[in-house]
Design a protein around this motif. Structure first.
Motif, PDB file in Angstrom:
ATOM      1  N   GLY A 232     -65.754   3.924 115.291  1.00  0.00           N
ATOM      2  CA  GLY A 232     -64.245   4.592 115.899  1.00  0.00           C
ATOM      3  C   GLY A 232     -65.188   5.810 115.336  1.00  0.00           C
ATOM      4  O   GLY A 232     -65.101   6.279 113.984  1.00  0.00           O
TER       5      GLY A 232
ATOM      6  N   GLY B 267     -60.554   8.811 115.192  1.00  0.00           N
ATOM      7  CA  GLY B 267     -59.508   8.651 115.138  1.00  0.00           C
ATOM      8  C   GLY B 267     -58.176   9.390 114.468  1.00  0.00           C
ATOM      9  O   GLY B 267     -58.203  10.291 113.953  1.00  0.00           O
ATOM     10  N   TYR B 268     -56.836   8.936 114.469  1.00  0.00           N
ATOM     11  CA  TYR B 268     -55.669   9.566 113.799  1.00  0.00           C
ATOM     12  C   TYR B 268     -55.687   9.608 112.048  1.00  0.00           C
ATOM     13  O   TYR B 268     -56.454   7.989 111.842  1.00  0.00           O
ATOM     14  CB  TYR B 268     -54.735   8.687 114.577  1.00  0.00           C
TER      15      TYR B 268
ATOM     16  N   PHE C  17     -56.890  14.201 114.138  1.00  0.00           N
ATOM     17  CA  PHE C  17     -58.166  12.971 115.230  1.00  0.00           C
ATOM     18  C   PHE C  17     -58.940  12.978 114.334  1.00  0.00           C
ATOM     19  O   PHE C  17     -60.507  13.471 115.724  1.00  0.00           O
ATOM     20  CB  PHE C  17     -57.703  13.220 115.993  1.00  0.00           C
TER      21      PHE C  17
ATOM     22  N   MET D 256     -60.294   0.097 115.056  1.00  0.00           N
ATOM     23  CA  MET D 256     -60.200   1.222 114.414  1.00  0.00           C
ATOM     24  C   MET D 256     -58.837   1.362 115.016  1.00  0.00           C
ATOM     25  O   MET D 256     -59.046   2.439 115.854  1.00  0.00           O
ATOM     26  CB  MET D 256     -60.974   2.475 114.269  1.00  0.00           C
ATOM     27  N   ASP D 257     -57.727   0.673 114.463  1.00  0.00           N
ATOM     28  CA  ASP D 257     -56.461   1.433 115.430  1.00  0.00           C
ATOM     29  C   ASP D 257     -55.477   1.446 113.567  1.00  0.00           C
ATOM     30  O   ASP D 257     -55.218   0.840 113.265  1.00  0.00           O
ATOM     31  CB  ASP D 257     -56.125   0.243 115.299  1.00  0.00           C
ATOM     32  N   SER D 258     -55.302   3.150 113.788  1.00  0.00           N
ATOM     33  CA  SER D 258     -54.186   2.888 112.889  1.00  0.00           C
ATOM     34  C   SER D 258     -52.571   3.045 114.204  1.00  0.00           C
ATOM     35  O   SER D 258     -52.447   2.106 115.381  1.00  0.00           O
ATOM     36  CB  SER D 258     -53.692   4.616 113.370  1.00  0.00           C
TER      37      SER D 258
ATOM     38  N   ALA E 256     -50.176   5.870 114.895  1.00  0.00           N
ATOM     39  CA  ALA E 256     -50.536   7.191 116.199  1.00  0.00           C
ATOM     40  C   ALA E 256     -49.931   7.258 117.339  1.00  0.00           C
ATOM     41  O   ALA E 256     -49.521   6.456 117.611  1.00  0.00           O
ATOM     42  CB  ALA E 256     -52.052   6.417 116.462  1.00  0.00           C
TER      43      ALA E 256
ATOM     44  N   THR F 135     -55.029   1.682 108.682  1.00  0.00           N
ATOM     45  CA  THR F 135     -56.023   1.947 109.719  1.00  0.00           C
ATOM     46  C   THR F 135     -56.223   0.730 109.898  1.00  0.00           C
ATOM     47  O   THR F 135     -57.263   0.708 108.433  1.00  0.00           O
ATOM     48  CB  THR F 135     -57.374   3.035 110.095  1.00  0.00           C
TER      49      THR F 135
ATOM     50  N   GLU G  15     -59.280   3.312 118.795  1.00  0.00           N
ATOM     51  CA  GLU G  15     -60.143   4.599 118.862  1.00  0.00           C
ATOM     52  C   GLU G  15     -61.079   5.403 118.470  1.00  0.00           C
ATOM     53  O   GLU G  15     -61.653   4.930 117.375  1.00  0.00           O
ATOM     54  CB  GLU G  15     -58.860   5.413 117.405  1.00  0.00           C
TER      55      GLU G  15
END
Length: 564
Positions: A114, A117-118, A131, A189-191, A194, A312, A562
């Motif tokens: 990822g 990402g944020y 980001f 990869m997920d905040s 976000a 994240t 992301e």
């Protein structure tokens, strides 16, 4: 040498995931890799977020328990790019492009899982581009040789780079089969905060449960002690019956007394990100075993409820005991068969096993309805050590003829943290007549149709109707009852109008087609079979049918990864 069946699993999974996928197009439940039988160990490190000239981006991973042959070792790391000249962060390009680092003194280059990402709001006004986060994975199997210390460095070598932390995940074979686990290993990869995301860490995963323990293991970046965490919720479909579900809510603090995402669950180095950047890496285990009553396929719906701490998610593992370990109650279902009125059936012994890693205290043991009777009970009041068992004996005494019964054996217990749970098994019994009668038996007795999206439909499930009386029966069309009866349709009816002699069968197929709605919910109905005969009727018990409906069933994470 690794076991042959583990090697086969590894190869087959890599072949299935060899082709690249676009962000947000990962098929439901499709993991990066699956091991049907393996041992699992991991090490992680936090508090390395300082600039490189202040000692950041380096640390020591202490790996315990990785005995035997190493099958696969994966190293994950994550970081952000910020502008903060006073603390050594300057000259960056708004992208944590730190793909090359050192592992145990050897240069390795990872694959980005990822990018862009944020960055979870780090950097303040001096960092307008929020980001800049990225996560990498590297195969370091050739560099991991078992338990010990492994160094990492160079995670902050690039201009403006600040590392969050790292995890070393090791799949191995210690030669002891009874402690093997099945692992479905997912990446992301997920905040959880976000901008423009309406749901966070919205994981929808399948679990094929055979017995023993089951848990989710999450590797996550950016957790801080100074900020409050929300809950992490896992809902499990179905329950013991198809219209039920179980939910476990993990709150702050976690079961170990530490903040849920406070960066305190793994060893800390001494070079934190400036200001409030203590910690920033966690590995958390979420036990879902109490929600699993019997072997079968389950659908896990996990989500984070954001409070103040932006985190994240990087890796998620669905881990359950490999085949061979018992479920909570054995047998999980039992049919006492056909029994004359006021006559006791044969006795069935049920075994209750403690599947937890700590002692549990067993409370009340109950059964119902009244035709089911507990004749002996060695469970109530007992403290069961991990793996220990107790027993409950039951029988069925029908009070009338030509009637089918379904019941529940419920065993209440309290875990080591004082939380109350119950485990349940299903029981069946039929009061029968010796006089002439028409009877129909339906299999299966209850059905969960799985998970579908709004506007879609399930695969058809086949029901078999058998004439089990003493005279022929002529079948009529089955009917659906209940608020959501319109969500179920007969796709094929091979029974309507047929006359079945005793012992003959016919089949029909039913689909779950949920009527319009919204949100995540269960839709249920009962299906009833009717027939005519030349003698009194023994009608089958109404069949409970249900399905789970989700908003979007196309991906593991609703909002996608992301990634550029």
């Amino acid at each position: 040498m690794m076991k042959a069946h583990r090697l086969a699993t590894l190869i087959a999974t890599f072949l299935c995931t060899a082709l690249p996928v676009q962000a947000g197009e990962v098929p439901l439940g499709a993991p990066h890799i699956v091991f049907e039988r393996t041992d699992l160990s991991y090490a992680a490190v936090a508090n390395i977020g300082a600039a490189a000239n202040s000692g950041g981006g380096e640390g020591t991973l202490t790996l315990d328990g990785a005995e035997g042959d190493i099958t696969l070792s994966l190293l994950y790391w994550h970081g952000i790019d910020i502008e903060d000249p006073g603390n050594g962060f300057t000259g960056g390009n708004a992208n944590y492009d730190q793909a090359t680092i050192q592992f145990n003194g050897q240069s390795i280059t990872g694959t980005a899982i990822g990018t862009k990402g944020y960055n979870n709001n780090w950097g303040g006004s001096a960092t307008p581009d929020k980001f800049s986060g990225a996560a990498f994975r590297a195969d370091v199997t050739h560099l991991v040789h078992g338990p010990g210390s492994y160094t990492i460095s160079g995670l902050a070598d690039g201009a403006g780079h600040s590392a969050s932390g790292a995890s070393l995940i090791v799949f191995h074979d210690d030669g002891i089969e009874h402690n093997d686990v099945r692992v479905a290993h997912h990446e992301a990869m997920d905040s959880n905060c976000a901008p423009a995301q309406d749901e966070h860490w919205n994981a929808r995963l399948w679990l094929d449960y055979t017995g023993g323990r089951a848990e989710l293991i999450l590797h996550a970046a950016d957790g801080q002690t100074s900020l409050a965490d929300g809950d992490y919720r896992i809902r499990v479909f179905p329950g013991i019956l198809p219209n039920e579900s179980g939910e476990i809510v993990f709150r702050d603090p976690h079961t170990d007394g530490k903040p849920l995402w406070g960066g305190q669950s793994v060893p800390r180095m001494t070079s934190p990100r400036p200001f409030s950047g203590q910690g920033l890496w966690d590995v958390r285990r979420f036990d879902i075993t109490p929600t699993l009553h019997k072997p079968g396929r389950y659908y896990l719906y996990g989500r984070d409820t954001f409070d103040m701490d932006c985190i994240t998610l990087l890796a998620m593992q669905v881990v359950n005991s490999a085949p061979g370990m018992p479920p909570a109650i054995t047998p999980a279902e039992h049919d006492f068969g056909d029994v004359l009125p006021d006559v006791a059936s044969s006795t069935q012994l049920f075994t209750f096993a403690n599947r937890q890693n700590a002692p549990i205290t067993v409370g009340a043991v109950t059964s119902g309805p009244a035709v089911f009777t507990i004749s002996s009970n060695t469970c109530t009041g007992v403290v069961l050590e991990p793996g220990a068992t107790c027993t409950v004996a039951m029988h069925c005494t029908p009070s009338s003829a030509r009637q089918d019964h379904q019941g529940t054996l419920r065993i209440n217990w309290t875990d080591a943290f004082g939380k109350a749970w119950d485990s349940r098994g299903l029981t069946y019994c039929s009061g029968v007549s010796e006089a002439p009668h028409g009877r129909l038996t339906i299999d299966p007795p209850n059905v969960w149709f799985g998970v579908v999206s709004w506007g879609s439909h399930s695969s058809a499930i086949r029901f078999t109707a058998t004439s089990t009386g003493t005279v022929p029966v002529t079948l009529q069309s089955p009917r659906f009852f209940g608020t959501h009866a319109g969500s179920f349709r007969i796709a094929y009816d091979g029974c309507l109008g047929l006359t079945l002699a005793p012992g003959e069968q016919c089949v029909l197929d039913v689909q779950f087609r949920p009527t319009p709605g919204s949100g995540l919910l269960v839709r249920q109905a009962t299906m009833e079979f009717n027939f005519t005969a030349s003698a009194p009727l023994h009608l089958p018990r109404p069949i409970l049918i249900a399905g789970t409906v989700v908003v979007d069933n196309s991906g593991i994470f609703k909002n996608g990864f992301e990634i550029d």
